[in-house]
Scaffold this motif. Structure first.
Motif, PDB file in Angstrom:
ATOM      1  N   SER A  38       0.840  -1.221   0.000  1.00 16.11           N
ATOM      2  CA  SER A  38       0.000   0.000   0.000  1.00 16.11           C
ATOM      3  C   SER A  38       0.861   1.251   0.000  1.00 16.11           C
ATOM      4  O   SER A  38       0.530   2.237  -0.670  1.00 16.11           O
ATOM      5  N   GLU A  39       1.963   1.211   0.751  1.00 12.57           N
ATOM      6  CA  GLU A  39       2.843   2.394   0.799  1.00 12.57           C
ATOM      7  C   GLU A  39       3.440   2.673  -0.573  1.00 12.57           C
ATOM      8  O   GLU A  39       3.531   3.825  -1.004  1.00 12.57           O
ATOM      9  N   ILE A  40       3.854   1.611  -1.258  1.00 14.48           N
ATOM     10  CA  ILE A  40       4.455   1.806  -2.581  1.00 14.48           C
ATOM     11  C   ILE A  40       3.384   2.201  -3.606  1.00 14.48           C
ATOM     12  O   ILE A  40       3.645   3.027  -4.489  1.00 14.48           O
ATOM     13  N   ALA A  41       2.190   1.681  -3.451  1.00 14.44           N
ATOM     14  CA  ALA A  41       1.082   2.124  -4.328  1.00 14.44           C
ATOM     15  C   ALA A  41       0.838   3.626  -4.121  1.00 14.44           C
ATOM     16  O   ALA A  41       0.581   4.356  -5.086  1.00 14.44           O
ATOM     17  N   ALA A  42       0.948   4.083  -2.877  1.00 11.67           N
ATOM     18  CA  ALA A  42       0.752   5.521  -2.593  1.00 11.67           C
ATOM     19  C   ALA A  42       1.870   6.345  -3.234  1.00 11.67           C
ATOM     20  O   ALA A  42       1.624   7.443  -3.759  1.00 11.67           O
ATOM     21  N   GLU A  43       3.096   5.800  -3.225  1.00 12.79           N
ATOM     22  CA  GLU A  43       4.214   6.509  -3.883  1.00 12.79           C
ATOM     23  C   GLU A  43       4.008   6.528  -5.406  1.00 12.79           C
ATOM     24  O   GLU A  43       4.287   7.539  -6.065  1.00 12.79           O
ATOM     25  N   PHE A  44       3.530   5.432  -5.935  1.00 17.67           N
ATOM     26  CA  PHE A  44       3.218   5.350  -7.361  1.00 17.67           C
ATOM     27  C   PHE A  44       2.165   6.420  -7.715  1.00 17.67           C
ATOM     28  O   PHE A  44       2.318   7.181  -8.682  1.00 17.67           O
ATOM     29  N   ALA A  45       1.125   6.496  -6.899  1.00 13.13           N
ATOM     30  CA  ALA A  45       0.036   7.469  -7.129  1.00 13.13           C
ATOM     31  C   ALA A  45       0.576   8.895  -7.070  1.00 13.13           C
ATOM     32  O   ALA A  45       0.233   9.747  -7.903  1.00 13.13           O
ATOM     33  N   ALA A  46       1.467   9.142  -6.106  1.00 14.33           N
ATOM     34  CA  ALA A  46       2.032  10.494  -5.947  1.00 14.33           C
ATOM     35  C   ALA A  46       2.895  10.852  -7.158  1.00 14.33           C
ATOM     36  O   ALA A  46       2.859  11.996  -7.635  1.00 14.33           O
ATOM     37  N   GLU A  47       3.647   9.871  -7.662  1.00 14.05           N
ATOM     38  CA  GLU A  47       4.506  10.139  -8.828  1.00 14.05           C
ATOM     39  C   GLU A  47       3.655  10.488 -10.064  1.00 14.05           C
ATOM     40  O   GLU A  47       3.953  11.451 -10.781  1.00 14.05           O
ATOM     41  N   VAL A  48       2.587   9.722 -10.282  1.00  7.94           N
ATOM     42  CA  VAL A  48       1.705   9.999 -11.432  1.00  7.94           C
ATOM     43  C   VAL A  48       1.052  11.371 -11.259  1.00  7.94           C
ATOM     44  O   VAL A  48       0.988  12.167 -12.196  1.00  7.94           O
ATOM     45  N   THR A  49       0.599  11.641 -10.050  1.00  7.24           N
ATOM     46  CA  THR A  49      -0.085  12.908  -9.762  1.00  7.24           C
ATOM     47  C   THR A  49       0.855  14.091 -10.012  1.00  7.24           C
ATOM     48  O   THR A  49       0.455  15.121 -10.553  1.00  7.24           O
ATOM     49  N   GLU A  50       2.126  13.883  -9.637  1.00  3.67           N
ATOM     50  CA  GLU A  50       3.091  14.974  -9.799  1.00  3.67           C
ATOM     51  C   GLU A  50       3.465  15.198 -11.268  1.00  3.67           C
ATOM     52  O   GLU A  50       3.623  16.332 -11.709  1.00  3.67           O
ATOM     53  N   LYS A  51       3.555  14.111 -12.014  1.00  2.39           N
ATOM     54  CA  LYS A  51       4.111  14.232 -13.370  1.00  2.39           C
ATOM     55  C   LYS A  51       3.085  14.292 -14.492  1.00  2.39           C
ATOM     56  O   LYS A  51       3.455  14.373 -15.660  1.00  2.39           O
ATOM     57  N   SER A  52       1.807  14.178 -14.157  1.00  2.00           N
ATOM     58  CA  SER A  52       0.811  14.162 -15.249  1.00  2.00           C
ATOM     59  C   SER A  52      -0.429  14.969 -14.886  1.00  2.00           C
ATOM     60  O   SER A  52      -0.538  15.513 -13.787  1.00  2.00           O
ATOM     61  N   ASP A  53      -1.370  14.945 -15.785  1.00  4.60           N
ATOM     62  CA  ASP A  53      -2.647  15.628 -15.593  1.00  4.60           C
ATOM     63  C   ASP A  53      -3.641  14.785 -14.816  1.00  4.60           C
ATOM     64  O   ASP A  53      -4.789  15.151 -14.644  1.00  4.60           O
ATOM     65  N   LEU A  54      -3.153  13.627 -14.428  1.00  6.09           N
ATOM     66  CA  LEU A  54      -4.020  12.668 -13.758  1.00  6.09           C
ATOM     67  C   LEU A  54      -3.673  12.622 -12.277  1.00  6.09           C
ATOM     68  O   LEU A  54      -2.512  12.491 -11.914  1.00  6.09           O
ATOM     69  N   GLU A  55      -4.703  12.725 -11.433  1.00  4.80           N
ATOM     70  CA  GLU A  55      -4.474  12.598  -9.992  1.00  4.80           C
ATOM     71  C   GLU A  55      -4.948  11.213  -9.563  1.00  4.80           C
ATOM     72  O   GLU A  55      -6.058  10.803  -9.909  1.00  4.80           O
ATOM     73  N   ILE A  56      -4.095  10.492  -8.833  1.00  5.42           N
ATOM     74  CA  ILE A  56      -4.522   9.183  -8.313  1.00  5.42           C
ATOM     75  C   ILE A  56      -4.553   9.253  -6.786  1.00  5.42           C
ATOM     76  O   ILE A  56      -3.598   9.684  -6.160  1.00  5.42           O
ATOM     77  N   VAL A  57      -5.683   8.812  -6.223  1.00  6.68           N
ATOM     78  CA  VAL A  57      -5.848   8.814  -4.757  1.00  6.68           C
ATOM     79  C   VAL A  57      -6.032   7.367  -4.308  1.00  6.68           C
ATOM     80  O   VAL A  57      -6.926   6.665  -4.807  1.00  6.68           O
ATOM     81  N   THR A  58      -5.178   6.895  -3.394  1.00  6.79           N
ATOM     82  CA  THR A  58      -5.269   5.494  -2.946  1.00  6.79           C
ATOM     83  C   THR A  58      -6.234   5.359  -1.760  1.00  6.79           C
ATOM     84  O   THR A  58      -6.335   6.251  -0.919  1.00  6.79           O
ATOM     85  N   HIS A  59      -6.885   4.198  -1.708  1.00  9.33           N
ATOM     86  CA  HIS A  59      -7.825   3.881  -0.613  1.00  9.33           C
ATOM     87  C   HIS A  59      -7.456   2.499  -0.074  1.00  9.33           C
ATOM     88  O   HIS A  59      -7.941   1.478  -0.596  1.00  9.33           O
ATOM     89  N   PRO A  60      -6.590   2.428   0.937  1.00 10.64           N
ATOM     90  CA  PRO A  60      -6.122   1.118   1.429  1.00 10.64           C
ATOM     91  C   PRO A  60      -7.149   0.405   2.324  1.00 10.64           C
ATOM     92  O   PRO A  60      -8.210   0.966   2.634  1.00 10.64           O
TER      93      PRO A  60
END
Ligand code: PCA
Length: 322
Positions: A38-60
């Motif tokens: 879950s922690e790495i999924a949250a880092e993945f989501a943060a990286e996408v959110t930072e680098k693209s027009d897409l925001e990803i929010v994780t729900h563990p």
């Protein structure tokens, strides 16, 4: 800056951060927020959110969608992205169960090779099901938790066994225990109320759910290394522009590398924690281990039969890597 203007500045910032993204995805996760998956999924989501027009929010922790429903929900587009334990999908296709063939790949190197050998078949199956595979990450080798000392198979007879897929169910049944499928999010409750008294899982899940509060014995069996996968609804994926897809693919590759390393790094740490918490930690005695292996062998044969030529091809590719 006075208080009023700093609050104003902060809310302008928050507003612009919220509106900078053209699209928002809710990502369904089944496991504890503090688990490395879950922690790495949250880092993945943060990286996408930072680098693209897409925001990803994780729900563990199954807070958006329960673990058992995540695969179907992403497939139907109820949520665009999620993570699921692959081997729980054995009813859909035997290829999903390859990582849980008992005693086939029992360490990280073997598990990595098995992933490489099976990835084309896995991606193809997912694609046919309307899904795109982003990344896949293992659980540490699977051990056996028990409320009773595993001195013999007789001692385990009738124990209520928590299963997470068909392999663990069948294994328990053949060893004389009574399996019930329970998601990790409900584990502490199941053990506290006596619904479960034993299970096969990694040190990771036992640690997350404080299993030492309920069972005294942990046996480091190293039976297999099951994996989770992060999947995206294929229709949603297809309508993304290339730049966004590239960001997702790159962030997924980063997450996958980090996650494999983290699983390996934490493996023995979890077991150390069990000792510190007062659990009896060891390996199965020869007779009980022989029974686990014999049942495992039957399950492997049954898998080979079910998986047919496609499965045989993957196993062959795996064996060539060793
Ligand atoms: N933890 C997951 C699957 C395998 C593992 O180590 C679970 O017990 O649900």
């Amino acid at each position: 800056m006075n208080m009023k203007s700093s609050i104003l500045a902060a809310s302008i910032l928050a507003f612009s951060a919220a509106t900078a993204h053209a699209e928002k995805w809710d990502m369904a996760l089944a496991y504890a927020a503090t688990n490395y998956h879950s922690e790495i999924a949250a880092e993945f989501a943060a990286e996408v959110t930072e680098k693209s027009d897409l925001e990803i929010v994780t729900h563990p922790g199954g807070s958006l969608i329960g673990g058992a429903e995540i695969f179907g929900a992403v497939r139907k587009g109820i949520t665009p992205i999620g993570e699921r334990l692959i081997s729980a999908l054995g009813n859909d296709d035997p290829i999903y169960e390859i990582d849980s063939i008992p005693f086939l790949a029992t360490g990280f190197d073997g598990a990595k090779k098995l992933y490489e050998a099976s990835k084309p078949a896995l991606s193809k199956k997912l694609d046919e099901s309307g899904l795109h595979l982003l990344y896949s990450c293992p659980w540490p080798p699977q051990g056996f938790y028990s409320a009773k000392e595993a001195s013999s198979l007789d001692a385990l007879s009738g124990l209520k066994f928590r299963a997470y897929n068909a392999t663990t169910s069948k294994m328990a049944e053949s060893l004389g225990m009574a399996p019930t499928k329970i998601e990790a999010a409900e584990l502490a409750q199941a053990f506290a109320t006596g619904v479960a008294q034993a299970m096969i899982s990694s040190g990771s899940t036992g640690y997350d759910r404080k299993l030492w509060e309920h069972v005294n014995y942990y046996y480091d069996v190293k039976a297999w290394l099951p994996r989770n996968m992060v999947i995206v609804n294929k229709k949603t994926w297809s309508r993304l522009d290339n730049a966004t897809r590239n960001v997702l693919t790159e962030a997924a590759a980063n997450a996958e590398t980090k996650c494999w390393a983290k699983a390996e790094e934490l493996d023995s740490w979890y077991v150390e924690q069990f000792k510190e918490k007062g659990m009896t930690v060891g390996t199965l005695n020869e007779d009980v281990l022989a029974s686990f292996k014999s049942v495992g062998g039957q399950l492997k044969d049954a898998w080979i039969e079910r998986a047919g030529p496609e499965g045989a091809e993957v196993l062959e590719a795996y064996e060539k890597m060793n």
